[in-house]
Design a protein around this motif. Structure first.
Motif, short mmCIF file in Angstrom:
data_model
loop_
_atom_site.label_atom_id
_atom_site.label_comp_id
_atom_site.label_asym_id
_atom_site.label_seq_id
_atom_site.Cartn_x
_atom_site.Cartn_y
_atom_site.Cartn_z
N UNK A 101 -3.47 -12.20 -52.05
CA UNK A 101 -2.68 -13.43 -52.19
C UNK A 101 -2.47 -13.76 -53.67
N UNK A 147 -0.04 -11.22 -55.28
CA UNK A 147 1.29 -11.59 -54.79
C UNK A 147 1.88 -12.70 -55.67
N UNK A 148 1.12 -13.78 -55.76
CA UNK A 148 1.59 -14.97 -56.47
C UNK A 148 1.96 -14.67 -57.91
N UNK A 189 6.57 5.56 -57.37
CA UNK A 189 7.00 6.59 -56.40
C UNK A 189 7.77 7.72 -57.05
N UNK A 238 15.71 -6.32 -52.06
CA UNK A 238 15.05 -7.02 -53.15
C UNK A 238 14.89 -6.17 -54.40
N UNK A 239 14.80 -4.85 -54.23
CA UNK A 239 14.51 -4.01 -55.39
C UNK A 239 15.69 -3.16 -55.87
N UNK A 250 11.92 -12.31 -61.90
CA UNK A 250 12.81 -13.41 -62.28
C UNK A 250 12.50 -14.03 -63.64
N UNK A 301 5.09 -11.07 -58.58
CA UNK A 301 6.52 -11.16 -58.29
C UNK A 301 7.30 -11.80 -59.45
N UNK A 350 14.17 3.16 -49.28
CA UNK A 350 12.91 2.50 -49.54
C UNK A 350 11.84 3.50 -49.96
N UNK A 367 7.19 -15.99 -54.64
CA UNK A 367 6.24 -15.05 -55.24
C UNK A 367 5.18 -14.65 -54.22
N UNK A 368 4.52 -15.66 -53.71
CA UNK A 368 3.39 -15.44 -52.81
C UNK A 368 3.79 -14.62 -51.58
N UNK A 369 4.99 -14.87 -51.06
CA UNK A 369 5.40 -14.18 -49.83
C UNK A 369 6.00 -12.80 -50.09
N UNK A 370 6.88 -12.69 -51.08
CA UNK A 370 7.70 -11.48 -51.20
C UNK A 370 6.95 -10.23 -51.66
N UNK A 371 5.94 -10.40 -52.51
CA UNK A 371 5.25 -9.21 -53.03
C UNK A 371 4.60 -8.41 -51.90
N UNK A 372 4.40 -9.06 -50.78
CA UNK A 372 3.78 -8.41 -49.62
C UNK A 372 4.48 -7.10 -49.22
N UNK A 373 5.79 -7.02 -49.43
CA UNK A 373 6.50 -5.79 -49.04
C UNK A 373 5.97 -4.55 -49.74
N UNK A 374 5.31 -4.75 -50.89
CA UNK A 374 4.84 -3.57 -51.62
C UNK A 374 3.55 -2.98 -51.09
N UNK A 375 2.81 -3.74 -50.31
CA UNK A 375 1.53 -3.19 -49.83
C UNK A 375 1.34 -3.30 -48.32
#
Lengths: 203, 203
Positions: free
Chosen positions: B165, B168-169, B119, A115-116, B176, B172, A30, A168-176
């Motif tokens: 938010x 995020x939306x 990174x 995911x990445x 896809x 992502x 990661x 979309x709304x949930x997953x992008x959170x892992x980046x920040x």
DNA sequence: GTCTATAGTGGGATAGAC
DNA sequence: GTCTATCCCACTATAGAC
């Protein structure tokens, strides 16, 4: 105090070398990416020689594969469990959002790597992981579709579109997301439920 | 002088080798990841020898760096332009969403590479790109904050939370979206505007 | 179960001719 | 501006001792 992350320090101390190996691999994958992480670094982090790794695994790709499988199994199980006792369609959507966010962030490095770094797997193994992912996404979609059928979710978009927008709304959170930041996983789940279900416009 | 402002649609045909090199690099970086892409492959795709690349660039990292800079400049410019003529706060939010999605997907590989391969840059260059990104995010946040101040956006969350938010939306989608799929960038922008502003619950 | 030593491959980058 | 030839290094994985 030292209890941040999905797995406690106590568990790590008692973990087998194979488990410590996987923990260290996911941390480095990661941080630097799969391709940029070397078996030399993994061995160094564990305080063993490079050759010793190959007693536990067959190849570097094994590590990525097992990380991906675990990640998807974990989130699928967490969400299934969270909604299993609920019958109200909107309650189920909210519980799904909460479980997805909390599970994803508790095991952040593992989920982010899955995911990445999918593209780094061999064709055969990638197809396996994609199928596990599709099965999880079907679960998400079915929960949204039931809520549409019950008349409590917008029908102006297909269940598939609602699923894409939600993930979309949930997953992008892992980046920040940062474990020691201002917002806890529960705070974030609450924010996403508000935004997704109620929208942000106020006229 | 002769090179100035060459952003036309016919650019690709007349592209210099340096430009073709960057186009090919971004395609491969997105397909396989930066670390897994070799200069050998890039050279092969262009039909030149490996050594010839080094007449145009100083290192492989140069390519990634220039891709990141361009990506952020493009989306920042597109969004600034889209909202510049508008004064109604909600119109500005909608125009921002539209421009972000359309710009991001028009230049999908470049934006995706910037967002996921940061990174892999050296510390110094990464810091530069992070600053460009922060500047863009400030623009997004200020548009949302103005709408909050005007009383047309929810004040139950901070402008920063609304920004997180929203991005995020939108972001992502790069994982896809397929150019020949059922949903066009404009369709997706419409979907995201509905979901973000109005929410999906219907009680 | 871990070690030392090394095989075998492929990587980024450079020198200098044309 | 592109070529041929090559340097030097880092990588994954294996062999075989202990």
């Amino acid at each position: 105090m030292a209890d941040n992350g999905a797995e406690s320090g106590a568990r790590r101390d008692r973990a087998t070398t194979a488990e410590k190996l996987k923990d260290e691999a996911v941390r480095l994958f990661w941080e630097k990416g799969y391709a940029a992480t070397t078996t030399r670094e993994i061995a160094e982090s564990l305080g063993v020689q490079r050759a010793s790794l190959y007693y536990h695994i067959k190849s570097k790709e094994d590590l990525l594969y097992f990380i991906c499988v675990e990640s998807l199994n974990n989130i699928h199980t967490a969400v299934s469990k969270a909604i299993s006792a609920l019958t109200d369609p909107l309650d189920r959507v909210e519980a799904m959002i909460e479980a997805h966010v909390v599970s994803m962030l508790a095991d952040r490095e593992k989920h982010a790597t899955m995911l990445t770094e999918l593209r780094s797997l061999s064709d055969l193994r990638r197809a396996e992981i994609v199928q596990l992912r599709d099965e999880y996404e079907s679960l998400v979609r079915s929960v949204l579709e039931e809520a549409q059928d019950a008349g409590v979710l917008w029908k102006g978009a297909s269940a598939k579109e609602l699923e894409l927008a939600l993930l979309n709304l949930l997953n992008w959170t892992i980046f920040w997301y940062r474990p020691n930041g201002e917002l806890s996983p529960e705070d974030l789940a609450g924010l996403f439920k508000e935004v997704y279900l109620g929208g942000v416009a106020r006229t």
